[in-house]
Scaffold this active site. Structure first.
Site, PDB file in Angstrom:
ATOM      1  N   SER A 131       2.077   3.573  -3.729  1.00 45.17           N
ATOM      2  CA  SER A 131       1.167   3.428  -4.315  1.00 45.17           C
ATOM      3  C   SER A 131       0.416   4.849  -4.615  1.00 45.17           C
ATOM      4  O   SER A 131       0.548   5.967  -3.948  1.00 45.17           O
ATOM      5  CB  SER A 131      -0.036   2.448  -3.374  1.00 45.17           C
ATOM      6  OG  SER A 131      -1.203   2.545  -4.018  1.00 45.17           O
ATOM      7  N   TYR A 177      -4.600   1.090   4.402  1.00 44.42           N
ATOM      8  CA  TYR A 177      -3.678   1.025   3.192  1.00 44.42           C
ATOM      9  C   TYR A 177      -3.132   2.424   2.652  1.00 44.42           C
ATOM     10  O   TYR A 177      -1.848   2.716   2.686  1.00 44.42           O
ATOM     11  CB  TYR A 177      -4.356   0.103   2.036  1.00 44.42           C
ATOM     12  CG  TYR A 177      -3.297   0.013   0.965  1.00 44.42           C
ATOM     13  CD1 TYR A 177      -2.329  -0.933   0.975  1.00 44.42           C
ATOM     14  CD2 TYR A 177      -3.478   0.669  -0.139  1.00 44.42           C
ATOM     15  CE1 TYR A 177      -1.534  -1.328   0.052  1.00 44.42           C
ATOM     16  CE2 TYR A 177      -2.542   0.374  -1.350  1.00 44.42           C
ATOM     17  CZ  TYR A 177      -1.807  -0.545  -1.113  1.00 44.42           C
ATOM     18  OH  TYR A 177      -0.602  -0.591  -2.396  1.00 44.42           O
ATOM     19  N   THR A 230      12.104  -7.687  -0.548  1.00 43.17           N
ATOM     20  CA  THR A 230      11.046  -8.385   0.221  1.00 43.17           C
ATOM     21  C   THR A 230       9.949  -8.518  -0.589  1.00 43.17           C
ATOM     22  O   THR A 230       9.597  -7.801  -1.610  1.00 43.17           O
ATOM     23  CB  THR A 230      10.887  -7.465   1.328  1.00 43.17           C
ATOM     24  OG1 THR A 230      10.122  -6.137   0.844  1.00 43.17           O
ATOM     25  CG2 THR A 230      12.119  -6.827   1.993  1.00 43.17           C
ATOM     26  N   GLY A 231       9.144  -9.319  -0.025  1.00 42.03           N
ATOM     27  CA  GLY A 231       7.821  -9.776  -1.065  1.00 42.03           C
ATOM     28  C   GLY A 231       8.068 -10.281  -2.286  1.00 42.03           C
ATOM     29  O   GLY A 231       7.528  -9.940  -3.341  1.00 42.03           O
ATOM     30  N   ALA A 232       9.249 -11.152  -2.538  1.00 40.57           N
ATOM     31  CA  ALA A 232       9.754 -11.510  -3.801  1.00 40.57           C
ATOM     32  C   ALA A 232       8.943 -12.787  -4.605  1.00 40.57           C
ATOM     33  O   ALA A 232       9.492 -12.993  -5.544  1.00 40.57           O
ATOM     34  CB  ALA A 232      11.130 -11.729  -3.877  1.00 40.57           C
ATOM     35  N   GLY A 235       7.064  -8.175  -6.931  1.00 42.72           N
ATOM     36  CA  GLY A 235       8.120  -8.588  -6.606  1.00 42.72           C
ATOM     37  C   GLY A 235       9.016  -9.458  -7.302  1.00 42.72           C
ATOM     38  O   GLY A 235      10.026  -9.574  -7.788  1.00 42.72           O
TER      39      GLY A 235
END
Length: 297
Positions: free
Chosen positions: A172, A194, A9-11, A16
């Site tokens: 993160s 976040y 995902t988010g590639a 990504g």
């Protein structure tokens, strides 16, 4: 041997895309699927990957993890396309632009926590969040809940006792226990959405490992420096045996002063009781939002 199926995902950019390039450089027989929100950008990324790896199998599926209808549609497409998924990289995410709290800045100047605050930004930087069309906090839905729903819908492709699938969640170093609350797990009242969401992914990874036992294994990673360097742990995890990984550790992509990349495991600040409570809360939230999406309710 069966070709490995990898969904990211988010590639289409950043970590990504760097991961996809490095995966194909290591094994161009991998069946790679770019799960992206923007199909136009995904197609550009696919073309770039195929230009350097022309014989590779690279496909696209539209999934916006900040929109549950998109997640459910995308999962259905993947269920029709594949018999199993070997690696699911949960990489998509957002981070609102941080702003300095003047009040916290002035207060911090005269506190014992001044050095720590200015070094880490904890309590000093605030982030503005907003509601999605699903009525959820955007950062929470995109970074946590959208992926949770995706995992649930892809269970038939992931749950295999004979050969467990790898779920690798991009976390993160900003994930902090102090930013997260089980009472306000969407972070409606806070200003560090976040950090809260990334701690939530750490917490959820522990619960998912406990719930799925040996059918799925979830590991988390963190990153630093550049997209290429940041993909170091993601790529390293691609080649590791499940039994050698610690589900309570986060695998950091690190770079030495000489520019050498390496992976550093660090124990996560999580506990089993909190992770199970959070998992139960997400199951209840999933039930509520799915009910609202059924016509007539």
């Amino acid at each position: 041997m069966q070709r490995k199926v990898v969904v990211v995902t988010g590639a289409n950019s950043g970590i990504g895309l760097a991961l996809c390039e490095r995966l194909l450089s290591q094994d161009d027989q991998t069946r790679l699927c770019l799960a992206c929100r923007n199909l136009q950008r995904a197609e550009v990324a696919r073309s770039a990957l195929l230009s350097s790896h022309p014989s590779s199998d690279v496909s696209i599926v539209q999934i916006d993890v900040g929109n549950l209808k998109s997640v459910i549609r995308g999962a259905k497409t993947l269920l029709q396309r594949y018999e199993r998924i070997d690696y699911l990289y949960l990489n998509a995410g957002i981070m609102p632009d941080p702003q300095i709290s003047i009040k916290a800045f002035i207060k911090g100047l005269f506190s014992r926590r001044a050095i720590s605050m200015f070094a880490t930004g904890e309590g000093l930087l605030t982030q503005k969040d907003r509601l999605t069309e699903d009525g959820l906090q955007e950062v929470f839905e995109t970074n946590v809940f959208g992926h949770f729903v995706l995992i649930k819908d892809l269970e038939p492709l992931l749950c295999h006792m004979d050969s467990p699938s790898h779920l690798i969640w991009t976390s993160s170093s900003n994930a902090r226990r102090s930013a997260f609350s089980l009472v306000d797990y969407q972070h409606r009242q806070g200003q560090e959405s976040y950090s809260s969401s990334k701690y939530a992914t750490d917490l959820l990874s522990v619960a998912l490992n406990r719930h799925y036992n040996k059918e799925i294994r979830v590991v988390t990673n963190s990153f630093t420096i550049s997209p290429y360097n940041g993909a170091e742990a993601l790529l390293w995890l691609f080649g590791q045996r499940l039994e050698s990984l610690n589900p309570l550790a986060k695998y950091h992509s690190s770079t030495s002063g000489l520019g050498n990349n390496y992976v550093k495991p660090i124990k996560m600040d999580v506990d089993a009781e909190s992770s199970d409570l959070f998992y139960e809360k997400l199951l209840e939230l999933e039930k509520q939002v799915r009910k609202k999406m059924i016509p007539g309710n």
